[in-house]
Design a protein around this motif. Structure first.
Motif, PDB file in Angstrom:
ATOM      1  N   GLU A 138      40.220  26.181  45.039  1.00  0.00           N
ATOM      2  CA  GLU A 138      40.851  27.233  45.475  1.00  0.00           C
ATOM      3  C   GLU A 138      41.445  27.570  44.614  1.00  0.00           C
ATOM      4  O   GLU A 138      42.053  29.110  44.358  1.00  0.00           O
ATOM      5  CB  GLU A 138      42.454  25.709  45.797  1.00  0.00           C
ATOM      6  CG  GLU A 138      43.274  27.301  46.936  1.00  0.00           C
ATOM      7  CD  GLU A 138      44.320  26.367  47.637  1.00  0.00           C
ATOM      8  OE1 GLU A 138      45.595  27.207  47.931  1.00  0.00           O
ATOM      9  OE2 GLU A 138      44.093  25.208  47.581  1.00  0.00           O
ATOM     10  N   TYR A 139      41.680  27.186  42.984  1.00  0.00           N
ATOM     11  CA  TYR A 139      42.130  27.917  41.620  1.00  0.00           C
ATOM     12  C   TYR A 139      40.967  28.446  41.193  1.00  0.00           C
ATOM     13  O   TYR A 139      41.246  30.579  41.366  1.00  0.00           O
ATOM     14  CB  TYR A 139      42.359  26.987  40.261  1.00  0.00           C
ATOM     15  CG  TYR A 139      43.538  25.980  40.074  1.00  0.00           C
ATOM     16  CD1 TYR A 139      44.753  26.159  40.656  1.00  0.00           C
ATOM     17  CD2 TYR A 139      43.223  25.079  39.850  1.00  0.00           C
ATOM     18  CE1 TYR A 139      45.605  25.443  41.139  1.00  0.00           C
ATOM     19  CE2 TYR A 139      44.027  24.029  39.979  1.00  0.00           C
ATOM     20  CZ  TYR A 139      45.323  24.024  40.226  1.00  0.00           C
ATOM     21  OH  TYR A 139      46.253  23.410  40.748  1.00  0.00           O
ATOM     22  N   ALA A 140      40.049  28.740  41.114  1.00  0.00           N
ATOM     23  CA  ALA A 140      38.926  29.929  40.707  1.00  0.00           C
ATOM     24  C   ALA A 140      38.535  30.632  41.877  1.00  0.00           C
ATOM     25  O   ALA A 140      38.410  31.714  41.635  1.00  0.00           O
ATOM     26  CB  ALA A 140      37.257  28.917  40.484  1.00  0.00           C
ATOM     27  N   ALA A 141      38.670  30.836  43.065  1.00  0.00           N
ATOM     28  CA  ALA A 141      38.515  31.551  44.264  1.00  0.00           C
ATOM     29  C   ALA A 141      39.793  32.820  44.200  1.00  0.00           C
ATOM     30  O   ALA A 141      40.006  33.702  44.911  1.00  0.00           O
ATOM     31  CB  ALA A 141      38.851  30.800  45.767  1.00  0.00           C
ATOM     32  N   ASN A 142      41.209  31.480  43.711  1.00  0.00           N
ATOM     33  CA  ASN A 142      42.254  32.645  43.586  1.00  0.00           C
ATOM     34  C   ASN A 142      42.285  33.430  42.498  1.00  0.00           C
ATOM     35  O   ASN A 142      43.313  33.910  41.806  1.00  0.00           O
ATOM     36  CB  ASN A 142      43.539  31.399  44.150  1.00  0.00           C
ATOM     37  CG  ASN A 142      43.421  31.194  45.755  1.00  0.00           C
ATOM     38  OD1 ASN A 142      42.111  31.550  46.322  1.00  0.00           O
ATOM     39  ND2 ASN A 142      43.990  30.593  45.751  1.00  0.00           N
ATOM     40  N   ILE A 184      39.606  37.249  35.302  1.00  0.00           N
ATOM     41  CA  ILE A 184      38.813  37.592  36.783  1.00  0.00           C
ATOM     42  C   ILE A 184      38.583  38.965  36.710  1.00  0.00           C
ATOM     43  O   ILE A 184      39.179  39.644  36.297  1.00  0.00           O
ATOM     44  CB  ILE A 184      40.476  37.423  37.230  1.00  0.00           C
ATOM     45  CG1 ILE A 184      41.789  38.759  37.618  1.00  0.00           C
ATOM     46  CG2 ILE A 184      40.911  35.630  37.483  1.00  0.00           C
ATOM     47  CD1 ILE A 184      42.771  38.017  38.656  1.00  0.00           C
ATOM     48  N   LEU A 185      37.681  38.775  37.708  1.00  0.00           N
ATOM     49  CA  LEU A 185      37.678  40.856  38.174  1.00  0.00           C
ATOM     50  C   LEU A 185      38.546  41.065  39.428  1.00  0.00           C
ATOM     51  O   LEU A 185      37.939  40.412  40.663  1.00  0.00           O
ATOM     52  CB  LEU A 185      36.369  41.242  38.107  1.00  0.00           C
ATOM     53  CG  LEU A 185      35.420  42.380  38.227  1.00  0.00           C
ATOM     54  CD1 LEU A 185      36.484  43.820  37.920  1.00  0.00           C
ATOM     55  CD2 LEU A 185      34.077  42.007  38.769  1.00  0.00           C
ATOM     56  N   LYS A 241      43.939  37.455  47.578  1.00  0.00           N
ATOM     57  CA  LYS A 241      43.174  36.427  46.926  1.00  0.00           C
ATOM     58  C   LYS A 241      41.922  36.939  47.156  1.00  0.00           C
ATOM     59  O   LYS A 241      40.781  36.473  46.619  1.00  0.00           O
ATOM     60  CB  LYS A 241      42.796  35.246  47.144  1.00  0.00           C
ATOM     61  CG  LYS A 241      43.240  34.644  48.361  1.00  0.00           C
ATOM     62  CD  LYS A 241      44.067  33.331  48.903  1.00  0.00           C
ATOM     63  CE  LYS A 241      44.545  33.017  50.005  1.00  0.00           C
ATOM     64  NZ  LYS A 241      44.581  31.354  50.179  1.00  0.00           N
ATOM     65  N   SER A 242      41.825  37.649  47.944  1.00  0.00           N
ATOM     66  CA  SER A 242      40.581  38.338  49.163  1.00  0.00           C
ATOM     67  C   SER A 242      40.298  39.232  48.158  1.00  0.00           C
ATOM     68  O   SER A 242      39.030  39.546  48.392  1.00  0.00           O
ATOM     69  CB  SER A 242      40.907  39.082  50.632  1.00  0.00           C
ATOM     70  OG  SER A 242      42.236  39.623  50.296  1.00  0.00           O
ATOM     71  N   ASN A 243      41.141  39.752  47.508  1.00  0.00           N
ATOM     72  CA  ASN A 243      40.412  41.020  46.539  1.00  0.00           C
ATOM     73  C   ASN A 243      39.520  40.307  44.864  1.00  0.00           C
ATOM     74  O   ASN A 243      39.006  41.070  44.435  1.00  0.00           O
ATOM     75  CB  ASN A 243      41.947  41.968  45.188  1.00  0.00           C
ATOM     76  CG  ASN A 243      42.095  42.505  46.646  1.00  0.00           C
ATOM     77  OD1 ASN A 243      43.051  42.701  47.086  1.00  0.00           O
ATOM     78  ND2 ASN A 243      41.402  43.657  46.729  1.00  0.00           N
ATOM     79  N   VAL A 244      39.934  39.117  44.767  1.00  0.00           N
ATOM     80  CA  VAL A 244      39.006  38.050  43.400  1.00  0.00           C
ATOM     81  C   VAL A 244      37.690  38.719  43.973  1.00  0.00           C
ATOM     82  O   VAL A 244      37.155  37.530  44.840  1.00  0.00           O
ATOM     83  CB  VAL A 244      39.291  36.490  43.436  1.00  0.00           C
ATOM     84  CG1 VAL A 244      38.908  36.290  42.312  1.00  0.00           C
ATOM     85  CG2 VAL A 244      41.334  36.365  43.510  1.00  0.00           C
ATOM     86  N   LEU A 245      36.988  39.027  43.344  1.00  0.00           N
ATOM     87  CA  LEU A 245      35.702  39.472  43.060  1.00  0.00           C
ATOM     88  C   LEU A 245      35.086  37.614  42.178  1.00  0.00           C
ATOM     89  O   LEU A 245      33.992  36.873  42.242  1.00  0.00           O
ATOM     90  CB  LEU A 245      35.002  40.496  42.909  1.00  0.00           C
ATOM     91  CG  LEU A 245      34.573  41.544  43.726  1.00  0.00           C
ATOM     92  CD1 LEU A 245      34.967  43.137  42.573  1.00  0.00           C
ATOM     93  CD2 LEU A 245      34.543  41.482  44.800  1.00  0.00           C
ATOM     94  N   MET A 246      35.278  37.518  40.842  1.00  0.00           N
ATOM     95  CA  MET A 246      34.630  36.686  39.723  1.00  0.00           C
ATOM     96  C   MET A 246      36.243  35.976  38.626  1.00  0.00           C
ATOM     97  O   MET A 246      37.256  37.117  38.587  1.00  0.00           O
ATOM     98  CB  MET A 246      33.882  37.330  38.839  1.00  0.00           C
ATOM     99  CG  MET A 246      33.013  36.593  37.603  1.00  0.00           C
ATOM    100  SD  MET A 246      34.389  36.645  36.695  1.00  0.00           S
ATOM    101  CE  MET A 246      34.213  38.264  35.741  1.00  0.00           C
TER     102      MET A 246
END
Length: 327
Positions: free
Chosen positions: A14-18, A261-262, A286-291
């Motif tokens: 969850e951390y990484a995806a967010n 993050i990107l 969080k939907s804007n997190v690409l990387m």
């Protein structure tokens, strides 16, 4: 320890995806949390949840020395759960440990009205003033929550250069109140933003926390201009890193850690690109997190995880743990 390891791995997904690149974790069995973070590539600062029922001064000293020398991704700060779960004697021992290592100390502080009132009843002082009276903050530190603050508390925080670490979603869920973030800023007290644990929040989402910090301050102060989005973004990044003691992760610059993050600005919620800090704080998701990258290693990229194990396998193991615990 096995359960804590697996459930920490779930949190890391969850951390990484967010878009979260480092976590400040207070929990029992810190070695299990450290193992999960090391195996996943997540940066983690551990602190003790020491209280009358869990851990000991001796155990914390061992953790402090050992975990601060274990791995580049792992560090450890001195801490205890809260004034109300620790005896006066234990708190004096905690102070002695902080003085021995000239180290900052972290704890839950002024989270609820009841906590403050009971401390006043016991010692005639608020938690912050009582802890300061015994020399707890000689080398700095910080408090988690800091919702119900007195004039004297602000003075302690300013004098000792303490960090106020606000957790707005948790404070709402538990009906604890709204932290006086605008007052902290006015008094030049550094503020960082946290999610608190999943048990008192459910969601580990810093975008939601940033929005709540900004929006709740407006409500509390009855002033729509009470807090600037750029300041909120710095609370979630620069001051978060400094509060955790990882100042080399505060900004993107030569010689700093490669934690970044990107974000995808092409999605409708980020358009038009006019004021990026405001876009991130008020519209970002969080939907804007690409990387998400930690220490130069990409842990998450466009929906794919790189933490050494598939999400499906982690979900299965954590689902089995939950079923066993709830039986």
């Amino acid at each position: 320890e096995e359960d804590i390891y697996e459930l920490t791995r779930l949190a890391i997904l969850e951390y990484a995806a967010n878009g979260i690149t480092a976590v400040f974790d207070m929990y029992i069995q810190p070695d299990a949390v450290a193992d999960a973070c090391m195996d996943s590539g997540m940066r983690c600062v551990l602190t003790s949840g020491l209280n009358n029922f869990t851990s000991s001064i001796e155990k914390q000293e061992d953790e402090y020395v050992r975990l601060n020398n274990r791995h580049p991704l792992i560090s450890y700060q001195l801490g205890f759960h809260a004034e109300y779960t620790c005896s006066k004697e234990l708190l004096y021992d905690m102070t002695s440990l902080a003085h021995k290592y000239r180290a900052p100390v972290y704890m839950h502080l002024a989270e609820t009205k009841k906590e403050v009132a009971e401390c006043m009843g016991r010692y005639g002082m608020t938690p912050a003033m009582f802890l300061d009276s015994m020399g707890m903050f000689e080398y700095g530190g910080g408090g988690f929550h800091c919702v119900h603050m007195s004039k004297g508390d602000y003075e302690v925080f300013k004098l000792r250069k303490l960090y106020a670490i606000t957790n707005p979603a948790s404070n709402l869920k538990l009906a604890s109140g709204i932290a006086p973030v605008a007052e902290f800023i006015k008094r030049k007290i550094s503020v960082a933003i946290g999610t608190d644990g999943a048990g008192s929040n459910n969601c580990l989402d810093m975008f939601r926390e940033m929005y709540l910090v900004a929006a709740l301050s407006k409500v509390r102060e009855e002033n729509a201009a009470s807090i600037d989005a750029g300041k909120v973004l710095r609370m979630a990044t620069v001051y978060g890193a400094k509060a955790m003691g990882i100042s080399k992760a505060d900004v993107l610059a030569k010689g700093k850690l490669a934690d970044m993050i990107l974000l995808d600005l092409s999605k409708p919620n980020m358009q038009p690109v006019h004021n990026i800090p405001k876009n991130i704080v008020y519209s970002g998701s969080k939907s804007n997190v690409l990387m998400t990258m930690v220490g130069g290693k990409i842990l998450y990229n466009k929906g794919e995880y790189n933490i050494g194990e598939s999400p499906e396998h982690i979900y299965e193991k954590c689902g089995n743990i939950a079923k066993r615990l709830l039986m």
